[in-house]
Design a protein around this motif. Structure first.
Motif, mmCIF file in Angstrom:
data_model
loop_
_atom_site.group_PDB
_atom_site.id
_atom_site.type_symbol
_atom_site.label_atom_id
_atom_site.label_comp_id
_atom_site.label_asym_id
_atom_site.label_seq_id
_atom_site.Cartn_x
_atom_site.Cartn_y
_atom_site.Cartn_z
ATOM 1 N N LEU A 1 0.833 -1.201 0.000
ATOM 2 C CA LEU A 1 0.000 0.000 0.000
ATOM 3 C C LEU A 1 0.871 1.255 0.000
ATOM 4 O O LEU A 1 0.626 2.217 -0.726
ATOM 5 N N GLU A 2 1.882 1.209 0.856
ATOM 6 C CA GLU A 2 2.767 2.362 1.014
ATOM 7 C C GLU A 2 3.385 2.745 -0.340
ATOM 8 O O GLU A 2 3.617 3.916 -0.628
ATOM 9 N N ALA A 3 3.616 1.708 -1.160
ATOM 10 C CA ALA A 3 4.275 1.956 -2.438
ATOM 11 C C ALA A 3 3.403 2.763 -3.405
ATOM 12 O O ALA A 3 3.923 3.424 -4.306
ATOM 13 N N ILE A 4 2.116 2.717 -3.249
ATOM 14 C CA ILE A 4 1.268 3.416 -4.225
ATOM 15 C C ILE A 4 0.551 4.616 -3.621
ATOM 16 O O ILE A 4 -0.314 5.206 -4.245
ATOM 17 N N LYS A 5 0.891 4.956 -2.397
ATOM 18 C CA LYS A 5 0.162 6.056 -1.772
ATOM 19 C C LYS A 5 0.858 7.392 -1.998
ATOM 20 O O LYS A 5 2.059 7.464 -2.245
ATOM 21 N N TYR A 6 0.075 8.437 -1.951
ATOM 22 C CA TYR A 6 0.620 9.801 -1.948
ATOM 23 C C TYR A 6 -0.365 10.702 -1.213
ATOM 24 O O TYR A 6 -1.553 10.399 -1.141
ATOM 25 N N TYR A 7 0.151 11.788 -0.632
ATOM 26 C CA TYR A 7 -0.717 12.660 0.144
ATOM 27 C C TYR A 7 -1.178 13.848 -0.678
ATOM 28 O O TYR A 7 -0.455 14.338 -1.549
ATOM 29 N N ARG A 8 -2.386 14.292 -0.406
ATOM 30 C CA ARG A 8 -2.873 15.528 -1.009
ATOM 31 C C ARG A 8 -3.604 16.336 0.042
ATOM 32 O O ARG A 8 -4.257 15.777 0.935
ATOM 33 N N SER A 9 -3.499 17.649 -0.076
ATOM 34 C CA SER A 9 -4.188 18.531 0.866
ATOM 35 C C SER A 9 -5.207 19.388 0.139
ATOM 36 O O SER A 9 -5.013 19.733 -1.029
ATOM 37 N N PHE A 10 -6.271 19.709 0.826
ATOM 38 C CA PHE A 10 -7.303 20.588 0.275
ATOM 39 C C PHE A 10 -7.630 21.628 1.334
ATOM 40 O O PHE A 10 -7.742 21.293 2.518
ATOM 41 N N GLU A 11 -7.767 22.853 0.899
ATOM 42 C CA GLU A 11 -8.131 23.900 1.851
ATOM 43 C C GLU A 11 -9.628 23.881 2.109
ATOM 44 O O GLU A 11 -10.411 23.446 1.263
ATOM 45 N N ALA A 12 -9.993 24.391 3.277
ATOM 46 C CA ALA A 12 -11.406 24.481 3.633
ATOM 47 C C ALA A 12 -12.175 25.136 2.493
ATOM 48 O O ALA A 12 -11.759 26.162 1.955
ATOM 49 N N GLY A 13 -13.284 24.517 2.137
ATOM 50 C CA GLY A 13 -14.134 25.082 1.092
ATOM 51 C C GLY A 13 -13.848 24.556 -0.299
ATOM 52 O O GLY A 13 -14.682 24.706 -1.206
ATOM 53 N N GLN A 14 -12.700 23.915 -0.487
ATOM 54 C CA GLN A 14 -12.332 23.439 -1.824
ATOM 55 C C GLN A 14 -13.035 22.126 -2.175
ATOM 56 O O GLN A 14 -13.237 21.273 -1.307
ATOM 57 N N PRO A 15 -13.374 21.938 -3.443
ATOM 58 C CA PRO A 15 -13.937 20.661 -3.872
ATOM 59 C C PRO A 15 -12.847 19.596 -3.954
ATOM 60 O O PRO A 15 -11.725 19.875 -4.393
#
Lengths: 239, 239
Positions: free
Chosen positions: A33-47
């Motif tokens: 799982l670790e091999a295919i994961k990546y993080y993403r962030s979204f700001e409040a209000g964003q779709p």
DNA sequence: CGTCAGGTTGATTAGGATCAACACAGGTGG
DNA sequence: CCACCTGTGTTGATCCTAATCAACCTGACG
């Protein structure tokens, strides 16, 4: 403010390690799982995704709060799911999103590219089983919400919502026995109204009434003190 | 009258063979399922399981109609699921039923003893995958219903319900193109009201109004003729 | 300081609930 | 055969909860 979460952390120190889709993975499966994961962030209000969009990824919500919502043709909005840390976003096997997903606070996602995740589901039984378990839990939650939407009064809806947040928010295991609880609402009055099938004015009025009746106290716009959780439960209207 | 279904038939001639939990099983897997299955019948009005009961089996609904329902403490009832042929009943991994399930017409179930079925899910990937797929479909259906319960008017609720029955009832594949459709309601006015979050009086009134407006015609208590399915869709209020 | 998003409160309206009467079909038993 | 009952459905009158329309408040921020 949400807890800062660093994208480089590994799974073993992940705050949702034991509740998310990876909960029952062993060390080996986790590596895959670790091999295919990546993080993403979204700001409040964003779709996070739009209904009709091609879904590039599925994800676990690591921190923050998001809503799953649906609009009628003429613009009435119903929130059909509240996503809190450890909840899963997306549906393996479907490539068009059916719902809008919106970050209501700053949000961090642990994303998996969809086609790779699908392969993993197929040959990692622990993940497939956990997916099923989570889907069935969500189905139960959706059915409970149908009772709320179809049969509860405005006051009962508010009380039920506060208890939902209390349950999901208070450190699990810390069965804050007996007495009260203090929670921070992740949603505005308007977002609550969309979740509860009410108008924002009705939500506001019911907050005022519950406060006047001593069932809750308010701390600013987002803070709620529940002096007696059992008393609030009695207001929620389910056996 | 429901189609008579003989308990001795084998899976290959089963009417729900290609839509139920067994849909993607190969011949070998089917044999294993066949070994642990047994049929049960319930008469119209009989309970299939009670909330709180120990669940001895899970099952596929072969013929007839059943409802999944939940009561509030003070007796308000909300139907949270409508079970039609090929739908699955029960939850592997849980031994207490959370909901009441009631036969609303005569019903035939294809039952599997729960613990044996759970073992099968664990080591038959096709069944596990199909379970996940069905759970996710049900989740989508539940979310659509949340929109109906939270945001639709009484008239839109009735129109949506009629379309649901039409979709599930008219021979699948036979895309009765263009024109109208004739359906048989599986539920009484009262049962519909429990499903739609209305009272039976409101259901009855809205049927009368849709009829007066020429959107539907009524044939006895249970028959509904939809002269123009598209026109009914326009009444249902979802994009 | 002005603007704006989020929130509260008030006045009025409307959609569906509630209470009530009646219609009708199917069964049951005298 | 008919009188009666029960379950289901329809329709009417009235009530009430939450929606709608509207004014105003507060704090954050440029």
């Amino acid at each position: 403010m949400e807890t800062l979460f660093l994208a480089s952390e590994n799974c073993s120190s992940c705050p949702i390690r034991h509740r998310a889709v990876c909960a029952s993975c062993d060390a080996d499966e986790l590596t895959r799982l670790e091999a295919i994961k990546y993080y993403r962030s979204f700001e409040a209000g964003q779709p996070i995704m739009w209904s009709g969009d091609r879904m590039e990824f599925v994800a676990s919500l690591v921190s923050g709060t998001a809503t799953i919502e649906r609009l009628t043709e003429d613009g009435r909005k119903q929130t059909v799911g509240l996503l809190l840390p450890s909840d899963f976003i997306g549906r393996p096997g479907r490539d068009q999103a059916l719902y809008d997903v919106t970050a209501v606070t700053d949000v961090t996602l642990c994303c998996f590219r969809r086609n790779e995740f699908e392969k993993l589901v197929e040959d990692t039984p622990h993940i497939a089983q956990r997916m099923l378990e989570m889907a069935l839990d969500e189905l139960d939650a959706a059915r409970d919400w149908m009772v709320l939407l179809g049969r509860k009064t405005a006051r009962e809806k508010i009380a039920s919502f506060l208890l939902l947040i209390e349950r999901r928010t208070v450190a699990p295991g810390v069965a804050a026995m007996g007495a009260g609880s203090r929670i921070a609402l992740p949603l505005t009055r308007e977002a609550m109204s969309d979740y509860l099938g009410l108008t924002l004015e009705t939500v506001s009025r019911q907050f005022s009434k519950l406060k006047a009746d001593g069932v809750i106290r308010l701390e600013g716009k987002r803070g709620v003190i529940i002096p007696d959780v059992a008393a609030l439960k009695a207001e929620a209207g389910d056996g």
